[in-house]
Design an enzyme around this catalytic site. Structure first.
Site, mmCIF file in Angstrom:
data_model
loop_
_atom_site.group_PDB
_atom_site.id
_atom_site.type_symbol
_atom_site.label_atom_id
_atom_site.label_comp_id
_atom_site.label_asym_id
_atom_site.label_seq_id
_atom_site.Cartn_x
_atom_site.Cartn_y
_atom_site.Cartn_z
ATOM 1 N N LEU A 192 0.819 -1.214 0.000
ATOM 2 C CA LEU A 192 0.000 0.000 0.000
ATOM 3 C C LEU A 192 0.851 1.262 0.000
ATOM 4 C CD1 LEU A 192 -2.730 -1.164 2.541
ATOM 5 C CD2 LEU A 192 -2.869 -1.116 0.038
ATOM 6 N N ASP A 193 2.020 1.209 0.632
ATOM 7 C CA ASP A 193 2.938 2.354 0.632
ATOM 8 C C ASP A 193 4.132 2.014 -0.245
ATOM 9 O OD1 ASP A 193 4.161 4.751 1.178
ATOM 10 O OD2 ASP A 193 4.956 4.124 3.122
ATOM 11 N N PHE A 194 3.911 2.071 -1.548
ATOM 12 C CA PHE A 194 4.926 1.661 -2.525
ATOM 13 C C PHE A 194 5.782 2.867 -2.875
ATOM 14 C CE2 PHE A 194 5.691 -1.838 -5.678
ATOM 15 C CZ PHE A 194 6.750 -1.252 -6.336
ATOM 16 N N GLN A 195 6.941 2.978 -2.222
ATOM 17 C CA GLN A 195 7.869 4.068 -2.461
ATOM 18 C C GLN A 195 9.280 3.491 -2.558
ATOM 19 O OE1 GLN A 195 7.117 7.324 -2.796
ATOM 20 N NE2 GLN A 195 4.932 7.195 -2.269
ATOM 21 N N GLN A 200 11.106 2.269 0.502
ATOM 22 C CA GLN A 200 10.664 1.040 1.169
ATOM 23 C C GLN A 200 11.497 -0.172 0.762
ATOM 24 O OE1 GLN A 200 8.865 2.102 3.569
ATOM 25 N NE2 GLN A 200 6.801 1.368 3.185
#
Length: 246
Positions: free
Chosen positions: A24-27, A30
């Site tokens: 969900l927090d694809f950066q 990460q």
């Protein structure tokens, strides 16, 4: 290497024992490279939940610049939404920055196809991994090399010598900031690269290897300053060599 490793990771997430996992927090922050493999540093924002739906209109995958209509499955879930969300984020944050111009010219059309297909979500993760592995095979095997006149015969080879490492002319994408250090399939390909660069007068295929097993070749503007090395061969353009230099 980064993009292929990411695709392998996303392939695993799409087919994990827990089901299809979405990040969900694809950066980029990460992820981290560990021994040549990309790893996720934080799984707190991972989920196996897939969007519930009653009809296809409930299954629009939206991003800031694009949206994609998906199908609603018979069990009331948006088909492949987690896999497709991961893949498009890989395209947004990695592929668009790393794939263009990151391969020899004959292989760039293959990477452009991957870029376009993932950007339009025409490829799923299975097709994307297969396309990357095809490019890697062509790259490692040298099958991408087009038939061309043999250029190595235009060079004098001096076995048992290497050049002194020193700052020289720069090229892109060099593995060294001191000069021009490129991955090659063979001495013949190195000769073709040297011929294409006006500054290049000599080169040496080093013992260094990239992650694909290909050797690195160092290209120089001057064939002087040779030192003995039983494992090395220096290739000097015949037009650049002379009795005084040798």
């Amino acid at each position: 290497q980064i993009c292929l490793s990411l695709v392998k990771l996303l392939f695993y997430l799409a087919h994990s024992p827990l089901g299809s996992i979405v990040l969900l927090d694809f950066q980029p922050r990460q992820f981290v490279m560990v021994d040549g493999n990309l790893k996720v540093t934080d799984m707190d924002d991972a989920s196996t939940e897939e969007l519930s739906c009653k009809e296809d209109n409930d299954c629009t995958l939206e991003f800031p610049t694009k949206s994609f209509p998906l199908k609603c499955s018979t069990v009331g879930k948006c088909e492949g939404i987690n896999e497709k969300k991961n893949l498009f984020n890989a395209y947004r944050y990695f592929f668009t920055y790393l794939l263009p111009h990151s391969a020899p010219p004959p292989l760039q059309p293959f990477l452009s196809d991957i870029l376009n297909a993932t950007g339009d979500l025409r490829y799923g993760i299975n097709e994307t991994l297969k396309a990357f592995e095809k490019v890697l095979h062509l790259y490692k095997s040298g099958l991408y090399l087009q038939k061309r006149p043999l250029l190595l015969k235009e060079y004098i080879s001096l076995k048992g010598f290497r050049t002194v490492e020193a700052e020289d002319y720069k090229c892109w994408p060099s593995y060294s900031h001191l000069g021009c250090l490129l991955s090659v399939h063979s001495a013949e390909e190195a000769a073709a690269i040297c011929n294409s660069q006006s500054q290049c007068q000599s080169f040496i295929v080093t013992q260094q290897r990239t992650w694909t097993g290909r050797p690195l070749a160092s290209f120089q503007s001057s064939p002087t300053d040779l030192i003995p090395d039983v494992n090395a061969v220096v290739y000097i353009k015949r037009s650049a060599s002379s009795g005084e230099r040798l």
